[in-house]
Write a protein that holds these residues in place. Structure first.
Motif, mmCIF file in Angstrom:
data_model
loop_
_atom_site.group_PDB
_atom_site.id
_atom_site.type_symbol
_atom_site.label_atom_id
_atom_site.label_comp_id
_atom_site.label_asym_id
_atom_site.label_seq_id
_atom_site.Cartn_x
_atom_site.Cartn_y
_atom_site.Cartn_z
ATOM 1 N N GLU A 3 0.830 -1.201 0.000
ATOM 2 C CA GLU A 3 0.000 0.000 0.000
ATOM 3 C C GLU A 3 0.866 1.253 0.000
ATOM 4 O O GLU A 3 0.507 2.251 -0.619
ATOM 5 N N TYR A 44 -5.169 -5.122 -1.561
ATOM 6 C CA TYR A 44 -4.901 -3.918 -0.778
ATOM 7 C C TYR A 44 -6.197 -3.147 -0.524
ATOM 8 O O TYR A 44 -6.469 -2.701 0.595
ATOM 9 N N ARG A 47 -8.357 -4.945 2.011
ATOM 10 C CA ARG A 47 -7.768 -4.815 3.356
ATOM 11 C C ARG A 47 -8.118 -3.453 3.949
ATOM 12 O O ARG A 47 -8.472 -3.349 5.123
ATOM 13 N N ARG A 48 -8.013 -2.394 3.154
ATOM 14 C CA ARG A 48 -8.370 -1.056 3.632
ATOM 15 C C ARG A 48 -9.832 -1.014 4.082
ATOM 16 O O ARG A 48 -10.163 -0.416 5.100
#
Length: 188
Positions: A3, A44, A47-48
């Protein structure tokens, strides 16, 4: 680490080699986990969304009423969604959604879509308990988050105003909760 590369370089300029180097591994090892940069970017993004979801929609404390729960959620929502860090990620995701619509779709489903569903579940429970009058809990959930963020979202996206102070967050959330309860509170 991935990220960091995506945020600092942008998706197009980020390379699997740079990401592997920052992780301290090889590009081949990275490809064992992710078939492409797009797949890694999607991981990514998801996950955020999970990090934000857990921070915003934490389990309620014992004995919270509707107004207290909405206030807690509203505060957490504004602190996360309108933070400098989150907006950097959001701008990156939006920029890539034009070229890779599946990334935008994955973000929306895992973030705003899932978040509104979690709030809609709470609203359904309040309706069942006679605490609210709502025909469409999903729409009511979107109304609440819209009330919370409406005044500042575009201003923050454009870097027109800095991160909100605690006082600004409190004022926005108080107004949102008051308006929401006037619209959806029991009528009698």
């Amino acid at each position: 680490m991935a990220e960091d590369v995506f945020v600092s370089e942008g998706f197009a300029a980020a390379s699997m080699s740079e990401i592997a180097a920052r992780l301290g591994g090889s590009k081949g090892t990275l490809y064992n986990y992710f078939k492409s940069k797009e797949e890694l970017f999607e991981a990514y993004v998801l996950r955020r969304c999970i990090l934000n979801m857990d921070g915003i929609y934490a389990l309620p404390g014992g004995g919270e009423g509707v107004a207290e729960t909405l206030t807690r959620i509203g505060r957490a929502y504004l602190r996360r969604v309108l933070s400098d860090e989150n907006l950097r990620h959001f701008r990156l995701i939006i920029a890539e959604a034009e070229r890779y619509p599946e990334i935008g779709k994955a973000f929306y489903e895992a973030g705003p879509g899932r978040g509104s569903e979690r709030l809609a579940d709470e609203i359904r429970a309040w309706v069942k308990a006679g605490l609210l009058e709502v025909d469409d809990p999903q729409m009511a959930a979107f109304h609440f988050t819209g009330l919370c963020q409406n005044r500042y979202m575009k201003a923050r996206l454009c870097n027109y105003v800095p991160e909100l102070s605690d006082a600004e967050i409190e004022a926005e959330v108080a107004a949102a909760v008051k308006t929401f309860l006037r619209a959806y509170g029991p009528r009698g």
